[in-house]
Design an enzyme around this catalytic site. Structure first.
Site, PDB file in Angstrom:
ATOM      1  N   HIS A 113      -0.601   0.213 -10.042  1.00 12.06           N
ATOM      2  CA  HIS A 113      -1.332  -0.589  -8.997  1.00 12.06           C
ATOM      3  C   HIS A 113      -2.274  -1.876  -9.528  1.00 12.06           C
ATOM      4  CE1 HIS A 113      -3.436  -0.395  -4.851  1.00 12.06           C
ATOM      5  NE2 HIS A 113      -3.939  -2.216  -5.225  1.00 12.06           N
ATOM      6  N   GLU A 153      -3.474   7.714  -5.818  1.00  6.38           N
ATOM      7  CA  GLU A 153      -3.649   6.716  -6.774  1.00  6.38           C
ATOM      8  C   GLU A 153      -5.312   7.276  -7.876  1.00  6.38           C
ATOM      9  OE1 GLU A 153      -3.758   2.616  -5.951  1.00  6.38           O
ATOM     10  OE2 GLU A 153      -2.080   2.452  -4.896  1.00  6.38           O
ATOM     11  N   ARG A 194       0.768  -1.608  -0.062  1.00  5.87           N
ATOM     12  CA  ARG A 194       0.381   0.631  -0.270  1.00  5.87           C
ATOM     13  C   ARG A 194       0.825   1.501  -0.237  1.00  5.87           C
ATOM     14  NH1 ARG A 194      -3.352  -2.643  -1.837  1.00  5.87           N
ATOM     15  NH2 ARG A 194      -5.531  -2.957  -0.985  1.00  5.87           N
TER      16      ARG A 194
HETATM   17  C1  DGY Z   1      -5.349  -5.865  -3.662  1.00  2.00           C
HETATM   18  O1  DGY Z   1      -6.672  -6.846  -3.584  1.00  2.00           O
HETATM   19  O2  DGY Z   1      -5.378  -5.109  -2.517  1.00  2.00           O
HETATM   20  C2  DGY Z   1      -4.755  -5.270  -4.448  1.00  2.00           C
HETATM   21  O3  DGY Z   1      -4.131  -3.292  -3.916  1.00  2.00           O
HETATM   22  C3  DGY Z   1      -5.949  -5.075  -5.658  1.00  2.00           C
HETATM   23  O4  DGY Z   1      -6.363  -4.392  -6.110  1.00  2.00           O
END
Ligand code: DGY
Length: 334
Positions: free
Chosen positions: A301, A282, A253
């Protein structure tokens, strides 16, 4: 814009639950939902504007959301009928879990099925940034190949024999360790507690302190969830501890890394490069300074974004929601 996906079944006297889907899923998942519920599919701007979300959630019994939809206290307090939130993601930091649970809402998510895809992307970023693949692609497209003809004009760093420090040894961390073994990397890791000796042996991975991981890794790959403890875990203090020849990879993240301080570290050569799939904001702004740095590989992402994985995520998201609305145990519950 919000539109009906399927019309209300006029012939049935049974109450049909209302379900909001904030972004298109696979057709098969939508069909499954449409057979049972009144499905409202948000088909406009992504992510669904908060005002629309709050407006719509008032009448919903179920919600299928994505990481860009912020399901905070304000949204949840308007969701008086909401029984289940099913997120199309393994991460659930976009949902205020505490508030949702207080309101008796069950939450489903999609772990496991995206482990391999995300680990593959982490490895892809490692290979790309160390061997300067994307940078080379830009050089060719910008017609500058003739400037890097010399034997030493364009050298990358060999991956094999380097030490990868995996921060967070959950499912994805373990898969990265396996794949890193295949590349001939040495694996060290840090997590809240060490994995079992058997797993360590299988992964050829050594548990180290956080500090040792920062100091001894050639590549640090982040696989911890985002929460208040991991907010800006990677900051200038840590970059100063890292090897000047090292790289940071983030497929977890964005907010785990202090992006401003990362830019400084990259510009001042405190670390050599970074491979990133996630960002503090984002989609990123057009003036994000990362865009100007050659020693960074940027992915939009897409860790879990393979055809195979997205199909599975779609199925699980729909099944979690259906099971929840039927009062049954979810496949994967937060
Ligand atoms: C998640 O599944 O958390 C990924 O980052 C998906 O986008």
């Amino acid at each position: 814009m919000i539109k009906y996906y399927k019309w209300f079944d006029q012939t049935s006297m049974k109450k049909r639950f209302n379900v909001l889907v904030t972004r298109r899923l696979h057709r098969s998942a939508l069909d499954k939902l449409g057979k049972k519920y009144n499905v409202f599919l948000h088909s406009g701007k992504i992510p669904i504007p908060k005002k629309n979300l709050i407006n719509k959630i008032k009448d919903m019994d179920g919600l299928i959301c994505h990481p860009y939809d912020i399901i905070d206290k304000e949204v949840i307090s308007n969701a008086k009928n909401l029984q289940v939130i099913s997120t199309f993601s393994v991460g659930f930091d976009h949902i205020d879990i505490k508030v949702a649970k207080t309101q008796g809402i069950r939450i489903g998510y999609t772990p496991e099925v995206l482990t391999n895809a995300t680990a593959e992307l982490a490895i892809g970023l490692i290979l790309d940034v160390l061997r300067r693949i994307s940078e080379g692609d830009r050089i060719i497209r910008n017609k500058k190949w003739n400037q890097i003809f010399g034997a030493y004009d364009y050298t990358g760093i060999e991956v094999s024999g380097k030490t990868i420090g995996i921060m967070g040894m959950g499912r994805i961390g373990k898969e990265v360790a396996k794949k890193a073994n295949g590349l001939g990397m040495n694996v060290i890791y840090h997590s809240r507690k060490p994995v079992s000796k058997n797993v360590e042996k299988m992964l050829r991975a050594k548990f180290v302190s956080e500090n040792t991981l920062y100091k001894n890794s050639d590549v640090i790959s982040l696989h911890v969830p985002y929460n208040k403890n991991t907010h800006h875990l990677m900051n200038s203090k840590i970059f100063k501890k890292m090897k000047k020849t090292s790289f940071l990879i983030n497929t977890s993240r964005g907010k785990i890394v202090d992006e401003k301080q990362l830019v400084v570290a990259l510009k001042t050569k405190q670390i050599l490069g970074a491979g990133m799939d996630v960002y503090e904001l984002e989609p990123m702004k057009k003036n994000n300074p990362l865009l100007k740095l050659e020693n960074v590989v940027l992915a939009p992402h897409v860790g879990s974004s393979t055809k195979e994985t997205r199909q599975k995520m779609s199925d699980i998201t729909a099944r979690n929601l259906i099971l929840g609305l039927e009062g049954k145990k979810l496949l994967y519950s937060v």
